[in-house]
Design a protein around this motif. Sequence first.
Motif, PDB file in Angstrom:
ATOM      1  N   ASP A   1      -0.296  -8.035 -10.123  1.00 33.07           N
ATOM      2  CA  ASP A   1       0.044  -9.346 -10.402  1.00 33.07           C
ATOM      3  C   ASP A   1      -0.016 -10.182  -9.151  1.00 33.07           C
ATOM      4  O   ASP A   1      -0.283 -11.450  -8.903  1.00 33.07           O
ATOM      5  CB  ASP A   1       1.581  -9.394 -10.920  1.00 33.07           C
ATOM      6  CG  ASP A   1       2.430  -8.421 -10.216  1.00 33.07           C
ATOM      7  OD1 ASP A   1       2.044  -7.469  -9.302  1.00 33.07           O
ATOM      8  OD2 ASP A   1       3.576  -8.617 -10.371  1.00 33.07           O
ATOM      9  N   VAL A   2       0.272  -9.139  -7.926  1.00 33.35           N
ATOM     10  CA  VAL A   2       0.106  -9.861  -6.667  1.00 33.35           C
ATOM     11  C   VAL A   2      -1.537 -10.298  -6.450  1.00 33.35           C
ATOM     12  O   VAL A   2      -1.658 -11.488  -5.985  1.00 33.35           O
ATOM     13  CB  VAL A   2       0.405  -9.112  -5.437  1.00 33.35           C
ATOM     14  CG1 VAL A   2       0.002  -9.533  -4.198  1.00 33.35           C
ATOM     15  CG2 VAL A   2       1.982  -8.750  -5.465  1.00 33.35           C
ATOM     16  N   ARG A   3      -2.193  -9.558  -6.947  1.00 33.34           N
ATOM     17  CA  ARG A   3      -3.923  -9.780  -6.801  1.00 33.34           C
ATOM     18  C   ARG A   3      -4.108 -10.970  -7.757  1.00 33.34           C
ATOM     19  O   ARG A   3      -4.894 -12.027  -7.355  1.00 33.34           O
ATOM     20  CB  ARG A   3      -4.620  -8.700  -7.236  1.00 33.34           C
ATOM     21  CG  ARG A   3      -4.627  -7.398  -6.434  1.00 33.34           C
ATOM     22  CD  ARG A   3      -5.551  -7.520  -5.121  1.00 33.34           C
ATOM     23  NE  ARG A   3      -5.609  -6.037  -4.439  1.00 33.34           N
ATOM     24  CZ  ARG A   3      -6.097  -6.203  -3.441  1.00 33.34           C
ATOM     25  NH1 ARG A   3      -6.196  -7.239  -2.616  1.00 33.34           N
ATOM     26  NH2 ARG A   3      -6.092  -4.965  -2.701  1.00 33.34           N
TER      27      ARG A   3
ATOM     28  N   LEU B   1      -5.184 -12.132   5.412  1.00 30.35           N
ATOM     29  CA  LEU B   1      -6.459 -12.628   5.003  1.00 30.35           C
ATOM     30  C   LEU B   1      -7.108 -11.446   4.111  1.00 30.35           C
ATOM     31  O   LEU B   1      -7.950 -12.005   3.048  1.00 30.35           O
ATOM     32  CB  LEU B   1      -7.385 -12.185   6.460  1.00 30.35           C
ATOM     33  CG  LEU B   1      -7.254 -13.292   7.415  1.00 30.35           C
ATOM     34  CD1 LEU B   1      -8.125 -12.591   8.804  1.00 30.35           C
ATOM     35  CD2 LEU B   1      -7.713 -14.423   7.235  1.00 30.35           C
ATOM     36  N   HIS B   2      -6.946 -10.319   3.943  1.00 39.13           N
ATOM     37  CA  HIS B   2      -7.030  -9.542   2.954  1.00 39.13           C
ATOM     38  C   HIS B   2      -6.555 -10.012   1.439  1.00 39.13           C
ATOM     39  O   HIS B   2      -7.455 -10.325   0.584  1.00 39.13           O
ATOM     40  CB  HIS B   2      -6.629  -8.081   3.176  1.00 39.13           C
ATOM     41  CG  HIS B   2      -6.766  -7.244   1.982  1.00 39.13           C
ATOM     42  ND1 HIS B   2      -7.823  -6.706   1.386  1.00 39.13           N
ATOM     43  CD2 HIS B   2      -5.810  -6.711   1.071  1.00 39.13           C
ATOM     44  CE1 HIS B   2      -7.970  -5.926   0.414  1.00 39.13           C
ATOM     45  NE2 HIS B   2      -6.283  -5.981   0.042  1.00 39.13           N
ATOM     46  N   LEU B   3      -5.361 -10.231   1.580  1.00 35.42           N
ATOM     47  CA  LEU B   3      -4.576 -10.682   0.111  1.00 35.42           C
ATOM     48  C   LEU B   3      -5.199 -12.202  -0.170  1.00 35.42           C
ATOM     49  O   LEU B   3      -5.274 -12.128  -1.442  1.00 35.42           O
ATOM     50  CB  LEU B   3      -3.059 -10.701   0.246  1.00 35.42           C
ATOM     51  CG  LEU B   3      -2.377  -9.433   0.779  1.00 35.42           C
ATOM     52  CD1 LEU B   3      -0.856  -9.531   0.849  1.00 35.42           C
ATOM     53  CD2 LEU B   3      -2.813  -8.420  -0.662  1.00 35.42           C
TER      54      LEU B   3
ATOM     55  N   ILE C   1       2.951  -7.736   1.976  1.00 36.76           N
ATOM     56  CA  ILE C   1       2.751  -8.085   3.616  1.00 36.76           C
ATOM     57  C   ILE C   1       3.406  -7.226   4.517  1.00 36.76           C
ATOM     58  O   ILE C   1       2.700  -6.927   5.302  1.00 36.76           O
ATOM     59  CB  ILE C   1       2.679  -9.638   3.704  1.00 36.76           C
ATOM     60  CG1 ILE C   1       1.887 -10.610   2.785  1.00 36.76           C
ATOM     61  CG2 ILE C   1       2.615  -9.952   5.271  1.00 36.76           C
ATOM     62  CD1 ILE C   1       2.168 -11.968   2.832  1.00 36.76           C
ATOM     63  N   ARG C   2       4.484  -7.240   4.201  1.00 35.99           N
ATOM     64  CA  ARG C   2       5.367  -6.357   5.387  1.00 35.99           C
ATOM     65  C   ARG C   2       4.719  -5.055   5.359  1.00 35.99           C
ATOM     66  O   ARG C   2       4.771  -4.372   6.464  1.00 35.99           O
ATOM     67  CB  ARG C   2       7.003  -6.588   4.960  1.00 35.99           C
ATOM     68  CG  ARG C   2       7.647  -7.832   5.250  1.00 35.99           C
ATOM     69  CD  ARG C   2       8.853  -8.102   4.583  1.00 35.99           C
ATOM     70  NE  ARG C   2       9.518  -9.182   5.150  1.00 35.99           N
ATOM     71  CZ  ARG C   2      10.586  -9.667   4.730  1.00 35.99           C
ATOM     72  NH1 ARG C   2      11.066  -9.386   3.285  1.00 35.99           N
ATOM     73  NH2 ARG C   2      11.263 -10.524   5.359  1.00 35.99           N
ATOM     74  N   VAL C   3       4.742  -4.522   4.032  1.00 33.29           N
ATOM     75  CA  VAL C   3       4.686  -3.166   3.820  1.00 33.29           C
ATOM     76  C   VAL C   3       3.140  -2.652   4.378  1.00 33.29           C
ATOM     77  O   VAL C   3       2.860  -1.673   5.083  1.00 33.29           O
ATOM     78  CB  VAL C   3       4.776  -2.541   2.606  1.00 33.29           C
ATOM     79  CG1 VAL C   3       4.208  -1.300   2.220  1.00 33.29           C
ATOM     80  CG2 VAL C   3       6.339  -2.581   2.118  1.00 33.29           C
ATOM     81  N   LEU C   4       2.248  -3.469   4.084  1.00 32.17           N
ATOM     82  CA  LEU C   4       0.779  -3.396   4.557  1.00 32.17           C
ATOM     83  C   LEU C   4       0.667  -3.232   6.015  1.00 32.17           C
ATOM     84  O   LEU C   4       0.029  -2.614   6.565  1.00 32.17           O
ATOM     85  CB  LEU C   4      -0.031  -4.359   3.772  1.00 32.17           C
ATOM     86  CG  LEU C   4      -0.806  -4.076   2.475  1.00 32.17           C
ATOM     87  CD1 LEU C   4      -1.575  -5.542   2.019  1.00 32.17           C
ATOM     88  CD2 LEU C   4      -1.554  -2.896   2.093  1.00 32.17           C
TER      89      LEU C   4
END
Length: 712
Positions: free
Chosen positions: A306-308, A91-93, A27-30
């Motif tokens: 793995d996040v997805r 929202l994307h994630l 989240i931070r990097v995106l």
Amino acid sequence: MTTFADAPGASLRAQSSDLDWKIVNTIRVLSAEMVQAANSGHPGAPMGCAPATYVLFKKFLKFNPKNPNFAGRDRFVLSNGHASALIYSLLHLFGYDLTMEDLKAFRQLGSRTPGHPENFVTPGVEVTTGPLGQGISAAVGLAMAESHYGAIYNKHDVQLVDNFTYVMVGDGCLQEGVASEAASLAGHLKLGKLIVLYDDNKIQIDGSTDLAFTEDVRMRFEAYGWQVLSVADGDNDLAGIEAAIRAGQAETTKPTLICVRTTIGYGSAGQGTEKVHGAPLGGAGLTKVKSFFGLDAEKPFHVEEDVRAELAGFIERGAALEADFNKRLEALAAADLALGAEARRRLVGDGAGGSLTPSHTLPAAWLAAIQGVVDGVSDGVTPAIATRKASQMVINALAPVLPELIGGSADLTGSNLNYLDCSHDYQAATPAGRNVRFGVREHAMAAICNGLHAYGGMLPFCATFLNFIGYAQGAYRLSCLSHHQVIYIMTHDSIGLGEDGPTHQPIETLVSLRATPGGLTLRPADVRETAGAYQAAVSFRQGPSVLALSRQNLPQLKGSCHLSVAKGGYLLGEHGSGERVVTLVATGSEVALAEEVAERLAATPGGDLRVRVVSMPCTQLFDQQPLAYRQEVLGGVGAPVVSIEAGSTIGWSRYAHLTVGIDTFGASAPYTEVYQKVGLVPEAIVPRVEAFLKHVQAAGGQAGTLPTLQEF
């Protein structure tokens, strides 16, 4: 005040899984990548707020990413809207219809990821934020709507309405006066399902908050009647954040403020400073951040599988939450068919409330209620009535058949005449009431009404003197921008209020309101036009309407028509039968004045003048009419037109060759004397019109084509 997890650092990070931290860091990097790609934006707040919002979305927030407007959802408001990259990443994630390409188009023309969150652009954004303080204030309205609906529909052992309103807020929001107004009212109303996460990072644009903001925020909110909690290390302590939110949920008689101590731009070279507030990190800086968080610096806008996989389950979870709400709605309808049908109409309907959706369907009886008021008016019999009194008649005819009408006044109920007789006060002990006591909080009143509308199924109204909409204009502008259907009942609309004097007498206000895109400004002239103004306001689903209403009594005008208000302007009548023609166009209380002027002009010796009187209650609606209609109403191409309004003359040159109005402040005196002083009486206007007509006659009888009435 309770503080959660005083011990900072790596030991706290170890309490949560590596995958949790991988998601937080993604989240931070995106968020930082979006800002870098746009070369514009605010990376610092998203990087600092990522842990708290991740916990909120994962552990608490009820939502359905495939139906962002599912009625049983919790509401989340990013009040510090400059941190918009944060909500877009979330929202994307979490599965909303916001693609990686949308994230890459951050702040670009036509994208669904604008610089600040906008409810009508991005699915999942509840209210438009950006102007600081507006988000938390609208959230108070969202929380009020939940409590109101719960009191009405949580019957027959069915807990239909049961959602929380969560807010992320920064120092800037809490410095704005509108937030203080709203927080004070929220404490009074004991809104226990309102939970605010305060990004306490001690930084604002100019530098440390110590430059200008050294108050004890915690003590202030405790004085407002809030529960105040604290998380000592919001950068590392996911468990502490979770515990604080659970404690907030457990307190049902107070709203909760959770002060989360964070580091702005956490993980970047400029962390903890204003350097990361409103500027990209730079290519090298972004690479270092990715390395610091253990993410692949060579893969831009990348999310690991793995996040997805971890977050994919929220789509199924959201569908289950919506199915559960629908079952409860069916149970309510089974127990009480009428109540269930009403709940469905308002809460589900055709997609009530939230992002990108139309409002709910209105009950058919409302038009008959309007007609009933009109039918009660009789020319030559109905006495002169102030349009604020006419408004009282109309709104009380509407309220029994429009349960969505809810609102109140900024401590001027007896002057604004806005009380709904069919209901009672909305208070902590009586949340089913529809009369809101906003107190002397004009700005928060308007912002809260935006939140009430955003919840869905409500038609909120707010009231004060027209001059004091200036205090609320920040929120009014967002009503227009965000398409919130709020009815602004603004009485004491001119120098006609008299003795209170120039501090209370609006001069430039109508110009300002008419210049704001997206809203309607309606200034009716009598009871019939007031009924028509309400019909226009209730019909106008795309934004707010301002009803500018008189304090002084106004006569019922022969020829006035409530249906013609929808056209913005119409021919009221004619005086005289001469070959020379002049049109007088007026609004509100000055329409009767125009009638008197017309009678005197038509009676001028010689009898060669025909004077047309046009009532123009709404210039915005008039401007939407076909060119031929507008030209016909104003007398035809080249015909001389005179405007008369008790306010600034700015803008009237679009319609009139001679503008009669007020370009000074008013005065304190009985209103008839003030009208005399500023020249808004027949004795002053008639000579001006006659002189103007002599000039027209000398020029060959044509006054010239009005620029805005030409087809280009």
